[in-house]
Design an enzyme around this catalytic site. Structure first.
Site, PDB file in Angstrom:
ATOM      1  N   SER A 212     -11.050  -2.484   1.117  1.00  0.00           N
ATOM      2  CA  SER A 212     -10.309  -3.598   2.001  1.00  0.00           C
ATOM      3  C   SER A 212     -11.264  -4.610   2.485  1.00  0.00           C
ATOM      4  O   SER A 212     -12.551  -3.834   2.997  1.00  0.00           O
ATOM      5  CB  SER A 212      -9.516  -2.990   3.054  1.00  0.00           C
ATOM      6  OG  SER A 212      -8.714  -2.066   2.726  1.00  0.00           O
ATOM      7  N   ALA A 213     -11.436  -5.675   2.037  1.00  0.00           N
ATOM      8  CA  ALA A 213     -12.248  -6.708   2.425  1.00  0.00           C
ATOM      9  C   ALA A 213     -13.433  -6.666   2.203  1.00  0.00           C
ATOM     10  O   ALA A 213     -14.437  -7.162   2.794  1.00  0.00           O
ATOM     11  CB  ALA A 213     -11.930  -6.852   4.115  1.00  0.00           C
ATOM     12  N   CYS A 214     -13.868  -6.183   0.691  1.00  0.00           N
ATOM     13  CA  CYS A 214     -14.939  -6.179   0.194  1.00  0.00           C
ATOM     14  C   CYS A 214     -15.140  -7.008  -0.943  1.00  0.00           C
ATOM     15  O   CYS A 214     -15.859  -6.758  -1.869  1.00  0.00           O
ATOM     16  CB  CYS A 214     -15.244  -4.639   0.089  1.00  0.00           C
ATOM     17  SG  CYS A 214     -15.765  -3.854   1.264  1.00  0.00           S
TER      18      CYS A 214
ATOM     19  N   LYS B 212     -12.377  -8.300  -3.431  1.00  0.00           N
ATOM     20  CA  LYS B 212     -11.414  -8.247  -4.654  1.00  0.00           C
ATOM     21  C   LYS B 212     -10.925  -9.768  -4.901  1.00  0.00           C
ATOM     22  O   LYS B 212     -10.971 -10.191  -5.755  1.00  0.00           O
ATOM     23  CB  LYS B 212     -10.324  -7.073  -4.478  1.00  0.00           C
ATOM     24  CG  LYS B 212     -10.962  -5.763  -4.638  1.00  0.00           C
ATOM     25  CD  LYS B 212      -9.824  -4.782  -4.253  1.00  0.00           C
ATOM     26  CE  LYS B 212      -8.884  -4.791  -3.164  1.00  0.00           C
ATOM     27  NZ  LYS B 212      -9.802  -4.525  -2.151  1.00  0.00           N
TER      28      LYS B 212
ATOM     29  N   LYS C 129       0.838  -0.962  -0.092  1.00  0.00           N
ATOM     30  CA  LYS C 129       0.003  -0.052   0.028  1.00  0.00           C
ATOM     31  C   LYS C 129       0.882   1.375   0.122  1.00  0.00           C
ATOM     32  O   LYS C 129       0.546   2.316  -0.600  1.00  0.00           O
ATOM     33  CB  LYS C 129      -0.914  -0.071   1.179  1.00  0.00           C
ATOM     34  CG  LYS C 129      -2.159  -1.237   0.973  1.00  0.00           C
ATOM     35  CD  LYS C 129      -2.645  -1.091  -0.182  1.00  0.00           C
ATOM     36  CE  LYS C 129      -3.637  -2.112  -0.370  1.00  0.00           C
ATOM     37  NZ  LYS C 129      -4.524  -3.086   0.434  1.00  0.00           N
TER      38      LYS C 129
HETATM   39  P1  GTP Z   1      -8.341  -6.732   1.028  1.00  0.00           P
HETATM   40  O1  GTP Z   1      -7.269  -7.803   0.823  1.00  0.00           O
HETATM   41  O2  GTP Z   1      -8.423  -6.124   2.231  1.00  0.00           O
HETATM   42  O3  GTP Z   1      -8.158  -5.448   0.063  1.00  0.00           O
HETATM   43  O4  GTP Z   1      -9.889  -7.431   0.735  1.00  0.00           O
HETATM   44  P2  GTP Z   1     -10.373  -7.968  -0.711  1.00  0.00           P
HETATM   45  O5  GTP Z   1     -11.302  -6.971  -1.184  1.00  0.00           O
HETATM   46  O6  GTP Z   1      -9.433  -8.795  -1.669  1.00  0.00           O
HETATM   47  O7  GTP Z   1     -11.793  -8.820  -0.188  1.00  0.00           O
HETATM   48  P3  GTP Z   1     -11.769 -10.532   0.008  1.00  0.00           P
HETATM   49  O8  GTP Z   1     -11.924 -11.174  -1.380  1.00  0.00           O
HETATM   50  O9  GTP Z   1     -10.850 -10.978   0.903  1.00  0.00           O
HETATM   51  O10 GTP Z   1     -13.082 -10.721   0.755  1.00  0.00           O
HETATM   52  C1  GTP Z   1     -13.218 -10.284   2.151  1.00  0.00           C
HETATM   53  C2  GTP Z   1     -14.457 -10.828   3.025  1.00  0.00           C
HETATM   54  O11 GTP Z   1     -15.751 -10.635   2.001  1.00  0.00           O
HETATM   55  C3  GTP Z   1     -14.328 -12.324   3.064  1.00  0.00           C
HETATM   56  O12 GTP Z   1     -14.727 -12.642   4.130  1.00  0.00           O
HETATM   57  C4  GTP Z   1     -15.022 -12.968   1.878  1.00  0.00           C
HETATM   58  O13 GTP Z   1     -15.249 -14.086   2.170  1.00  0.00           O
HETATM   59  C5  GTP Z   1     -16.149 -11.950   1.710  1.00  0.00           C
HETATM   60  N1  GTP Z   1     -16.797 -11.853   0.237  1.00  0.00           N
HETATM   61  C6  GTP Z   1     -16.193 -11.746  -0.797  1.00  0.00           C
HETATM   62  N2  GTP Z   1     -16.948 -11.999  -1.841  1.00  0.00           N
HETATM   63  C7  GTP Z   1     -18.122 -11.939  -1.297  1.00  0.00           C
HETATM   64  C8  GTP Z   1     -19.506 -12.106  -1.813  1.00  0.00           C
HETATM   65  O14 GTP Z   1     -19.500 -12.104  -3.233  1.00  0.00           O
HETATM   66  N3  GTP Z   1     -20.583 -12.138  -1.195  1.00  0.00           N
HETATM   67  C9  GTP Z   1     -20.310 -12.013   0.276  1.00  0.00           C
HETATM   68  N4  GTP Z   1     -21.405 -12.291   0.939  1.00  0.00           N
HETATM   69  N5  GTP Z   1     -19.145 -11.845   0.844  1.00  0.00           N
HETATM   70  C10 GTP Z   1     -17.980 -12.007   0.090  1.00  0.00           C
HETATM   71  C1  SPV Z   2      -6.254  -3.799   2.679  1.00  0.00           C
HETATM   72  O1  SPV Z   2      -6.340  -3.346   3.628  1.00  0.00           O
HETATM   73  O2  SPV Z   2      -6.777  -3.376   1.610  1.00  0.00           O
HETATM   74  C2  SPV Z   2      -5.129  -4.925   2.290  1.00  0.00           C
HETATM   75  C3  SPV Z   2      -4.408  -5.546   3.182  1.00  0.00           C
HETATM   76  O3  SPV Z   2      -5.151  -5.390   1.190  1.00  0.00           O
HETATM   77  S1  SPV Z   2      -2.980  -4.725   3.615  1.00  0.00           S
HETATM   78  O4  SPV Z   2      -1.856  -5.249   3.012  1.00  0.00           O
HETATM   79  O5  SPV Z   2      -2.886  -4.389   5.034  1.00  0.00           O
HETATM   80  O6  SPV Z   2      -3.206  -3.245   2.955  1.00  0.00           O
HETATM   81 MN    MN Z   3      -6.530  -4.271  -0.482  1.00  0.00          MN
END
Ligand code: GTP
Ligand code: SPV
Ligand code: MN
Length: 631
Positions: A293-295, A297, A251
């Site tokens: 983040s955690a949505c 991707k 980041k």
């Molecule tokens: P960062 O690494 O933080 O940037 O996160 P990210 O955007 O890559 O998110 P990631 O795919 O790891 O998903 C984050 C959380 O959302 C996990 O707990 C997944 O299981 C959940 N999730 C991902 N896709 C979906 C979806 O289509 N529906 C639902 N309900 N949950 C989802």
């Molecule tokens: C995020 O928070 O968007 C991540 C994990 O992908 S971190 O490397 O901690 O930024």
């Molecule tokens: Mn991220």
């Protein structure tokens, strides 16, 4: 002070390491350690070797490690780092039969996510950082962070990690160098980037690298700061060993510093996954998607398509960051600057994502997951009931009364090449041509499952008005809706008003600009449950996006953009009740009225710096909604 530098075998002149007692002196030394470092001269103006060596010398002078080791990126070196980690109490070997070469690292319980309130943009002018960033005067930052870094590596080894962000031979790639006292960071950087000798070979004696100085310090959140100097293209991070705070290529460089470079040089650095959607006949259409983040991707990029039997398949190019430049063919071309995935473990299971589960069976570093009695990693959502005798993420016998077994932001670090869905083009030096941008967030209400913007300017507005509920990826409250333009709120290294302007200008420069869409997998019904099944079923939405890109796809015009017509989405094989589908695609004028006033308030923060096109789009949306509200 022992030196090991496989890249600089030539004799070194003895150097006196100036140690200082006074804070002011520390500040001055600190300045040299970064801000003058990369020009290959010492503070007296004498040439002292390559710019890299010179910077390392000064970083060492500030942090005062016992030893400095240049990393070569070899497997043997990785194993040495793992051995160092295993000699402490925070790392364990996982089951060698079922998870070969996999380890579990437990970070300090106060250090489990990015700490945005301790992250600063230290531009000369406060205005340059803008109202959405924490700002610190660069001199003050040098003083403060320099003070924390002063002597921070005493008794420790400083590892010098040269790394390439991007494929080894891509013209879009860039070199960074991280100095760190954490073997976990070194091991992670080896998975997440092209690290060691390849990077040294690319760098040579050039000064073209982004230096990042990192120390664990004492891990006290009171003495934790992550500082970015956008004018000097420099990063200083102290007091955290966690992910985005400590793996400086990710980041800090690839988004905060790179976003500044991208604006200066006419390209884009975005918090976007990159995927290729293969359609029947074998054609692959590439898309970039920005979700906070955690949505979702990683899950979207590595999806097991629910429409595979109809010829639709998803190929992964990247899961978190995209660097994009205009190609000779007129398309925006994207590379994934990373070489691995640092993904959220909880929620990932055989039901939701077999590709990820398959990738994690070897050579994976797990952080803050739980562990079974068979020494296998475990987390909530992996599937099935929690087994007996779990060890929780803190390393204690799990007590369900004390919360989840795995930390909600527990992560895996895995080489991208291990994903069964990895695209044959993922290391293409020229990148992949992007046909669609997809913005998205976690919204229980308001945003429909998917909609298409009217044109680029409206699409930029759609990105600029993104909002999402906060997640465990950052410390602080979870589930609070906040505005997060282009999923870049925590990652834009400069004033976001200028960032919107940059987007608007890129639209004029790209001969074949991507179409811009918005998705929301997280809309909930009155019962509080997700209306859309998500994960592999999201391919149905990607298919509609592809059809819209190709000028097909049944759509209905609404005030916010084009929403799929009721027969527009391919829904065979799933049972989404009719009422749920109506709700998923519904544009509720009352919700959007509230949204309008909320975005207006947000945009007001930028004052006169906000591009007039953004206000224009705001007014246009208000006008389009008007008849619906009064109806
Ligand atoms: P960062 O690494 O933080 O940037 O996160 P990210 O955007 O890559 O998110 P990631 O795919 O790891 O998903 C984050 C959380 O959302 C996990 O707990 C997944 O299981 C959940 N999730 C991902 N896709 C979906 C979806 O289509 N529906 C639902 N309900 N949950 C989802
Ligand atoms: C995020 O928070 O968007 C991540 C994990 O992908 S971190 O490397 O901690 O930024
Ligand atoms: Mn991220």
């Amino acid at each position: 002070m022992a030196w090991t530098s496989p890249f600089a075998p030539r004799a070194r002149r003895g150097r006196v390491f100036i140690q200082s007692a006074s804070g002011t002196e520390t500040g001055r030394r600190a300045l040299h350690a970064g801000l003058h470092g990369v020009d290959g001269r010492d503070p007296e103006g004498e040439c002292v070797g390559t710019p890299l060596e010179s910077w390392v010398d000064e970083a060492a002078r500030l942090t005062k490690p016992d030893r400095v080791v240049y990393c070569d990126g070899s497997e043997a070196e990785y194993q040495r780092m793992v051995a160092k980690m295993l000699s402490g109490r925070d790392t364990s070997t996982l089951n060698e039969k079922t998870f070969p070469n996999c380890y579990l690292h437990r970070s300090n319980p106060t250090d489990v996510a990015r700490t945005e309130h301790l992250t600063f943009i230290c531009s000369r002018q406060k205005d340059q950082a803008g109202p959405t960033n924490n700002w610190m005067d660069p001199a003050e930052a040098r003083q403060k962070v320099g003070g924390l870094l002063d002597g921070a590596m005493r008794g420790r080894t400083m590892y010098v990690v040269p790394y390439i962000m991007g494929p080894v031979n891509s013209p879009i790639s860039q070199v960074g160098v991280q100095a760190t006292d954490s073997p976990y960071v070194v091991a992670s950087m080896r998975i997440m980037s092209r690290m060691g000798k390849v990077a040294m070979d690319r760098l040579g004696s050039s000064r073209e690298f982004v230096p990042g100085l990192h120390s664990l310090g004492d891990l006290d959140p009171q003495r934790r700061l992550i500082a970015h100097f956008p004018e000097e293209k420099l990063i200083w991070s102290v007091g955290s060993g966690y992910g985005g705070n400590a793996l400086l290529g990710k980041k800090c460089f690839a988004l905060r510093i790179a976003s500044v470079m991208a604006r200066e040089q006419g390209w884009m650095a975005e918090h976007m996954l990159i995927l290729g959607l293969e359609s029947p006949g074998g054609k692959v259409t590439y898309m970039g998607a920005a979700f906070p983040s955690a949505c979702g991707k990683t899950n979207l990029a590595m999806m097991v398509s629910a429409l595979e039997n109809q010829g639709y398949r998803v190929w992964t190019v990247g899961d978190d960051i995209a660097w994009m430049k205009i190609g000779d063919d007129g398309y925006l071309h994207a590379i994934n600057p990373e070489a691995g995935f640092f993904g959220v473990a909880p929620g990932t299971g055989m039901k939701t994502n077999q590709n990820v589960m398959g990738a994690l069976r070897k050579n994976t570093l797990f952080t803050n997951v739980a562990m079974t009695q068979q020494r296998e990693p475990w987390w909530e959502g992996i599937g099935g009931e929690p087994p007996e005798g779990l060890t929780d993420w803190r390393g204690e016998k799990w007590d369900p009364a004390k919360g989840p077994a795995a930390h909600p932001n527990a992560r895996y670090t895995v080489p991208a090449s291990q994903s069964p869905s990895i695209s044959p083009k993922w290391e293409a030096p020229e990148g992949v041509p992007i046909s669609a941008f997809v913005f998205g967030g976690r919204r229980a209400r308001v945003a429909p499952l998917v909609y298409e913007s009217f044109d680029w300017q409206h699409g930029v507005f759609v990105g600029a008005t993104m909002a999402s509920e906060t997640t465990a990826a950052i410390t602080g409250a979870v589930g609070v809706t906040r505005r997060d333009p282009m999923a870049m709120l925590p990652f834009c290294g400069y004033n976001m008003a200028d960032y919107f302007q940059h987007w608007l200008e890129m639209g004029k420069k790209i001969p074949k600009p991507p179409k811009i869409f918005h998705v929301n997998w997280f809309r909930k019904g009155a019962d509080g449950k997700f209306l859309w099944p998500g994960y592999g079923e999201n391919v149905r939405v990607l298919k509609w996006i592809l059809e819209r890109v190709e000028g097909r796809g049944a759509a209905q015009e609404t005030p916010i953009g084009y929403v799929p017509a009721k027969n527009g989405l391919t829904l065979d094989g799933i049972s989404v009740p009719d009422a749920a589908l109506d709700e998923l695609l519904r544009v509720n004028p009352q919700d959007w009225e509230a949204e309008l006033s909320n975005t207006k308030e947000f945009f007001a923060k930028f004052g006169a710096r906000l591009p007039r096109q953004i206000s224009e789009e705001h007014e246009k949306l208000a006008r389009r909604l008007q008849p619906m509200v009064t109806a």
